[in-house]
Design a protein around this motif. Structure first.
Motif, PDB file in Angstrom:
ATOM      1  N   UNK A 139      -3.027 -15.167  17.774  1.00 24.44           N
ATOM      2  CA  UNK A 139      -2.663 -14.306  16.653  1.00 24.44           C
ATOM      3  C   UNK A 139      -3.763 -13.260  16.480  1.00 24.44           C
ATOM      4  N   UNK A 140      -3.392 -11.998  16.450  1.00 27.81           N
ATOM      5  CA  UNK A 140      -4.369 -10.925  16.346  1.00 27.81           C
ATOM      6  C   UNK A 140      -4.627 -10.579  14.886  1.00 27.81           C
ATOM      7  N   UNK A 141      -5.884 -10.517  14.507  1.00 29.95           N
ATOM      8  CA  UNK A 141      -6.260 -10.170  13.138  1.00 29.95           C
ATOM      9  C   UNK A 141      -6.789  -8.749  13.092  1.00 29.95           C
ATOM     10  N   UNK A 142      -6.334  -7.977  12.089  1.00 27.99           N
ATOM     11  CA  UNK A 142      -6.861  -6.633  11.865  1.00 27.99           C
ATOM     12  C   UNK A 142      -7.267  -6.526  10.400  1.00 27.99           C
ATOM     13  N   UNK A 143      -8.193  -5.649  10.129  1.00 30.93           N
ATOM     14  CA  UNK A 143      -8.652  -5.452   8.757  1.00 30.93           C
ATOM     15  C   UNK A 143      -7.594  -4.698   7.960  1.00 30.93           C
ATOM     16  N   UNK A 144      -7.117  -5.321   6.887  1.00 30.61           N
ATOM     17  CA  UNK A 144      -6.137  -4.674   6.029  1.00 30.61           C
ATOM     18  C   UNK A 144      -6.777  -3.653   5.123  1.00 30.61           C
ATOM     19  N   UNK A 145      -5.946  -2.934   4.384  1.00 31.84           N
ATOM     20  CA  UNK A 145      -6.451  -1.910   3.489  1.00 31.84           C
ATOM     21  C   UNK A 145      -6.329  -2.295   2.039  1.00 31.84           C
ATOM     22  N   UNK A 146      -6.626  -1.353   1.171  1.00 27.13           N
ATOM     23  CA  UNK A 146      -6.572  -1.599  -0.269  1.00 27.13           C
ATOM     24  C   UNK A 146      -5.141  -1.653  -0.775  1.00 27.13           C
ATOM     25  N   UNK A 147      -4.192  -1.138  -0.001  1.00 29.87           N
ATOM     26  CA  UNK A 147      -2.789  -1.142  -0.381  1.00 29.87           C
ATOM     27  C   UNK A 147      -1.967  -1.740   0.758  1.00 29.87           C
ATOM     28  N   UNK A 148      -0.718  -2.091   0.445  1.00 28.72           N
ATOM     29  CA  UNK A 148       0.168  -2.616   1.482  1.00 28.72           C
ATOM     30  C   UNK A 148       0.409  -1.567   2.563  1.00 28.72           C
ATOM     31  N   UNK A 149       0.585  -0.322   2.143  1.00 26.23           N
ATOM     32  CA  UNK A 149       0.803   0.752   3.107  1.00 26.23           C
ATOM     33  C   UNK A 149      -0.348   0.844   4.102  1.00 26.23           C
ATOM     34  N   UNK A 150      -1.572   0.789   3.587  1.00 26.19           N
ATOM     35  CA  UNK A 150      -2.742   0.868   4.468  1.00 26.19           C
ATOM     36  C   UNK A 150      -2.803  -0.324   5.413  1.00 26.19           C
ATOM     37  N   UNK A 151      -2.425  -1.484   4.928  1.00 25.92           N
ATOM     38  CA  UNK A 151      -2.453  -2.682   5.773  1.00 25.92           C
ATOM     39  C   UNK A 151      -1.422  -2.598   6.893  1.00 25.92           C
ATOM     40  N   UNK A 152      -0.217  -2.137   6.572  1.00 27.73           N
ATOM     41  CA  UNK A 152       0.807  -2.023   7.606  1.00 27.73           C
ATOM     42  C   UNK A 152       0.413  -0.963   8.632  1.00 27.73           C
ATOM     43  N   UNK A 153      -0.174   0.137   8.164  1.00 27.46           N
ATOM     44  CA  UNK A 153      -0.648   1.161   9.110  1.00 27.46           C
ATOM     45  C   UNK A 153      -1.668   0.568  10.079  1.00 27.46           C
ATOM     46  N   UNK A 154      -2.603  -0.218   9.563  1.00 28.04           N
ATOM     47  CA  UNK A 154      -3.638  -0.817  10.412  1.00 28.04           C
ATOM     48  C   UNK A 154      -3.027  -1.769  11.433  1.00 28.04           C
ATOM     49  N   UNK A 186       0.044  11.305   2.138  1.00 23.57           N
ATOM     50  CA  UNK A 186      -1.114  10.523   1.707  1.00 23.57           C
ATOM     51  C   UNK A 186      -1.008  10.201   0.222  1.00 23.57           C
ATOM     52  N   UNK A 187      -1.317   8.964  -0.099  1.00 25.69           N
ATOM     53  CA  UNK A 187      -1.316   8.547  -1.494  1.00 25.69           C
ATOM     54  C   UNK A 187       0.012   8.048  -2.008  1.00 25.69           C
ATOM     55  N   UNK A 188       1.081   8.223  -1.230  1.00 23.84           N
ATOM     56  CA  UNK A 188       2.396   7.750  -1.659  1.00 23.84           C
ATOM     57  C   UNK A 188       2.540   6.278  -1.284  1.00 23.84           C
ATOM     58  N   UNK A 189       2.926   5.442  -2.242  1.00 33.73           N
ATOM     59  CA  UNK A 189       3.148   4.024  -2.016  1.00 33.73           C
ATOM     60  C   UNK A 189       4.602   3.698  -2.336  1.00 33.73           C
ATOM     61  N   UNK A 190       5.335   3.210  -1.367  1.00 31.87           N
ATOM     62  CA  UNK A 190       6.707   2.791  -1.586  1.00 31.87           C
ATOM     63  C   UNK A 190       6.775   1.263  -1.603  1.00 31.87           C
ATOM     64  N   UNK A 191       7.898   0.733  -2.077  1.00 35.68           N
ATOM     65  CA  UNK A 191       7.947  -0.705  -2.345  1.00 35.68           C
ATOM     66  C   UNK A 191       7.988  -1.562  -1.096  1.00 35.68           C
ATOM     67  N   UNK A 192       8.526  -1.035  -0.009  1.00 32.76           N
ATOM     68  CA  UNK A 192       8.560  -1.811   1.226  1.00 32.76           C
ATOM     69  C   UNK A 192       8.731  -0.856   2.411  1.00 32.76           C
ATOM     70  N   UNK A 193       8.764  -1.438   3.604  1.00 27.60           N
ATOM     71  CA  UNK A 193       8.823  -0.620   4.813  1.00 27.60           C
ATOM     72  C   UNK A 193      10.183   0.033   4.989  1.00 27.60           C
ATOM     73  N   UNK A 194      11.235  -0.630   4.511  1.00 26.32           N
ATOM     74  CA  UNK A 194      12.553  -0.016   4.574  1.00 26.32           C
ATOM     75  C   UNK A 194      12.601   1.269   3.754  1.00 26.32           C
ATOM     76  N   UNK A 195      11.911   1.283   2.619  1.00 29.00           N
ATOM     77  CA  UNK A 195      11.859   2.496   1.810  1.00 29.00           C
ATOM     78  C   UNK A 195      11.134   3.617   2.549  1.00 29.00           C
ATOM     79  N   UNK A 196      10.132   3.253   3.332  1.00 30.27           N
ATOM     80  CA  UNK A 196       9.390   4.255   4.100  1.00 30.27           C
ATOM     81  C   UNK A 196      10.295   4.911   5.145  1.00 30.27           C
ATOM     82  N   UNK A 197      11.064   4.112   5.867  1.00 26.89           N
ATOM     83  CA  UNK A 197      11.913   4.709   6.894  1.00 26.89           C
ATOM     84  C   UNK A 197      13.110   5.434   6.266  1.00 26.89           C
ATOM     85  N   UNK A 198      13.601   4.954   5.139  1.00 22.37           N
ATOM     86  CA  UNK A 198      14.684   5.666   4.464  1.00 22.37           C
ATOM     87  C   UNK A 198      14.210   7.032   3.976  1.00 22.37           C
TER      88      UNK A 198
END
Length: 225
Positions: A68-83, A175-187
């Motif tokens: 299992x690969x570990x990466x450093x997450x961010x301060x927000x969910x968006x930042x963590x998914x990007x990482x 930058x700075x926009x936070x959506x509720x989940x990844x589906x919202x990002x692609x929509x």
């Protein structure tokens, strides 16, 4: 089609009343994140990337399987998914984004998401019907509308995407926009999102009461109706 699972696990345990990151809180003797990773692997993903708090990396490594690969997450969910996405370099891969806070999601839900992606869907989420009357209210709390619940669904995880679709959608997110989940990002990027059947067992653990109900499920004792 190869498949990579991403687990967002960098959140705190404040609302749960925990003294550690929520993903490390035990359920049935195993941390929530270990349940989530097992669900993805048992459901058919080839590998898993987990976004974790930097200060707790060793604690996560100690409870997760080798590979299992570990990466450093961010301060927000968006930042963590990007990482985590940055650690999934393979073109053509399917990416499933899962919450560590949904530990009891059955592997069959993962398999349904993967099947939809392999059938050509660019994005797909597991959903459940809304069974309660749902209303919209104004700032004062007065009911202003009652949407037809037949058209409403509760969205769960894992949410599945073509890697290219998800990367391009996150690249287009301001930058700075936070959506509720990844589906919202692609929509937001104009990508249609399909659905498959979710499962009541994929409930999210947010507060202590949720964890208590999950413990009852693990013990095989029906919770309150």
């Amino acid at each position: 089609m190869s498949a990579v699972g991403i687990v967002a696990a960098a959140g705190s345990g404040l609302r749960l009343g925990a003294d550690r990151p929520k993903a490390l809180v035990p359920l049935g003797g195993r941390p929530l994140v270990a349940w989530a990773v097992a669900t993805l692997l048992d459901g058919g993903v080839d590998e898993v990337v987990v976004a974790v708090p930097a200060a707790d990396r060793d604690a996560f490594a100690a409870v997760l399987p080798d590979g299992v690969r570990l990466v450093e997450g961010g301060a927000t969910r968006t930042a963590s998914v990007r990482a985590a996405l940055a650690a999934v370099p393979r073109e053509g891969a399917a990416v499933l984004v899962h919450d560590a806070a949904r530990p009891l999601t059955p592997p069959a839900v993962v398999a349904r998401v993967l099947d939809a992606l392999r059938a050509g869907a660019p994005a797909v989420v597991p959903v459940l019907p809304v069974v309660d009357t749902t209303v919209a209210v104004d700032a004062g709390g007065t009911v202003t509308a009652a949407p037809d619940r037949a058209t409403l669904r509760r969205v769960q995880t894992p949410q599945g995407f073509s890697r290219r679709v998800l990367v391009e959608a996150y690249d287009a997110l301001p930058d700075g926009v936070e959506l509720t989940d990844d589906a919202a990002v692609v929509r937001a990027a104009g990508v249609p999102v399909g659905t498959v059947a979710g499962d009541e067992r994929a409930a999210k653990v947010t507060v202590a009461h949720d964890l208590a109900l999950a413990e009852l499920q693990v013990a095989g004792i029906p919770g309150p109706s």
